[in-house]
Design a protein around this motif. Structure first.
Motif, short mmCIF file in Angstrom:
data_model
loop_
_atom_site.label_atom_id
_atom_site.label_comp_id
_atom_site.label_asym_id
_atom_site.label_seq_id
_atom_site.Cartn_x
_atom_site.Cartn_y
_atom_site.Cartn_z
N GLN A 1 46.16 -6.48 -73.62
CA GLN A 1 46.54 -5.08 -73.43
C GLN A 1 47.47 -4.88 -72.22
OE1 GLN A 1 43.48 -6.25 -73.73
NE2 GLN A 1 42.60 -5.30 -75.56
N GLU B 1 38.31 -5.34 -78.73
CA GLU B 1 39.61 -5.15 -79.37
C GLU B 1 39.62 -3.92 -80.29
OE1 GLU B 1 42.14 -6.68 -78.57
OE2 GLU B 1 41.46 -8.51 -77.61
N PRO B 2 40.73 -3.14 -80.21
CA PRO B 2 41.97 -3.41 -79.47
C PRO B 2 41.98 -2.86 -78.05
CG PRO B 2 42.28 -1.47 -80.81
CD PRO B 2 40.86 -1.93 -81.06
N ASN C 1 44.65 0.33 -73.47
CA ASN C 1 45.27 -0.58 -74.41
C ASN C 1 46.71 -0.79 -73.97
OD1 ASN C 1 46.68 1.70 -75.22
ND2 ASN C 1 45.55 1.96 -77.13
#
Length: 317
Positions: A176, A192-193, A225
């Motif tokens: 990220q 994730e994400p 992220n």
């Protein structure tokens, strides 16, 4: 004793699918017990099925457990799922080794932990790490930077004053973006994400790949992220007690508590939507998740069903 016949392994795969993903009723469970009791070969076939199920618990979620869950989805072909499970059973133990090679986020990692394992480390600069269950991390110190790469899982970092002059920044690399420690104690967890960062002392700077940098101070936490940061409610020291094998819940929904326990035990831990919203407060053991489940059963209106060693369901009584 010779390996179980392919026909028995196919039957074991069918039972594995029925018991773990089809919500088998009592009649089906009794039929399974009769099937397993027929002979030593039947029992051996089922033992191999349970070992394969355990292997799925020891590969990353996106490859292992989720792969089986997707395969067991009623929207997909049951025949396709049965072929997958049968191939794994017939191919064992080479099939298990093949599955383990799919741990792409772990291959070559310098530091790893298994499910249910924690690991404490002292780095060359005096900084301390605690690596949580099922995690993977690389340490890359050079003349210019103290750098960690978190591949999977969670780590608690307590930085130490850099003995090298001039001072090198302490940075954690992620898919990220990156996090720079500002003389601090903080945790980083990959889901994730997203990545969640909680700061317990001093501060950190979050640098998303394509977003603006954001600083967090002690008591703050955030998701981020590649595109930005979303601040969360304040965090307290209880959130770091996983380093001592404890989960402290303050009025948390049951499904969240079970998801956390599930990170520390092999196999699948399911929560029925009918009880998912029950509120949980108290301390639970992460080192003995079976005991934690019993503690929940003593204090909440729930029933725990264990169909195999690797499949536990929590539902209404």
């Amino acid at each position: 004793m010779s390996p179980p016949a392919p026909q028995l392994l196919e039957e074991a795969a069918e039972w594995l699918l029925t018991l773990n993903f089809d919500d088998a009723d009592e009649a089906q469970r009794q039929a399974f017990e009769r099937w397993r009791a027929q002979s030593e070969a039947h029992r051996a076939a089922w033992a191999r099925a349970e070992r394969v199920m355990g292997t799925f618990a020891n590969v990353p979620l996106d490859i292992g457990q989720q792969a089986l869950c997707r395969a067991g989805d009623r929207a997909l072909s049951r025949r396709r799922t049965l072929r997958l499970l049968t191939a794994l059973l017939v191919g064992a133990p080479s099939g298990w080794l093949a599955l383990r090679t799919l741990r792409l986020d772990t291959l070559g990692a310098e530091l790893t932990t298994a499910i249910g394992e924690r690991r404490s480390l002292l780095l060359a600069d005096g900084s301390q790490l605690v690596l949580n269950s099922d995690s993977a991390l690389d340490v890359r110190f050079d003349e210019g930077t103290r750098r960690l790469h978190l591949r999977r899982g969670e780590v608690l970092v307590t930085t130490h004053a850099d003995p090298v002059v001039p001072r090198r920044p302490f940075v954690i690399d992620l898919a990220q973006g990156e996090i720079e420690a500002l003389g601090t104690r903080f945790s980083v967890r990959l889901e994730e994400p997203l990545c969640r960062v909680a700061v317990f002392a001093h501060g950190v700077e979050l640098r998303p790949q394509r977003g603006a940098a954001v600083r967090l101070a002690a008591g703050q936490q955030a998701w981020f992220n590649a595109y930005g940061v979303r601040r969360l409610a304040s965090v307290d020291e209880d959130a770091s007690l996983w380093t001592r094998g404890m989960l402290v819940a303050h009025d948390r929904p049951l499904d969240e508590v079970l998801a956390e326990l599930g990170r520390h035990r092999p196999g699948l831990l399911r929560c029925d939507p009918a009880v998912a919203g029950l509120r949980v407060s108290g301390a639970l053991s992460l080192d003995d998740t079976d005991q934690a489940l019993l503690a929940l059963q003593r204090t909440l209106p729930i029933r725990i069903t264990r169909r195999t060693r690797y499949w536990v369901a929590v539902g209404a009584p």
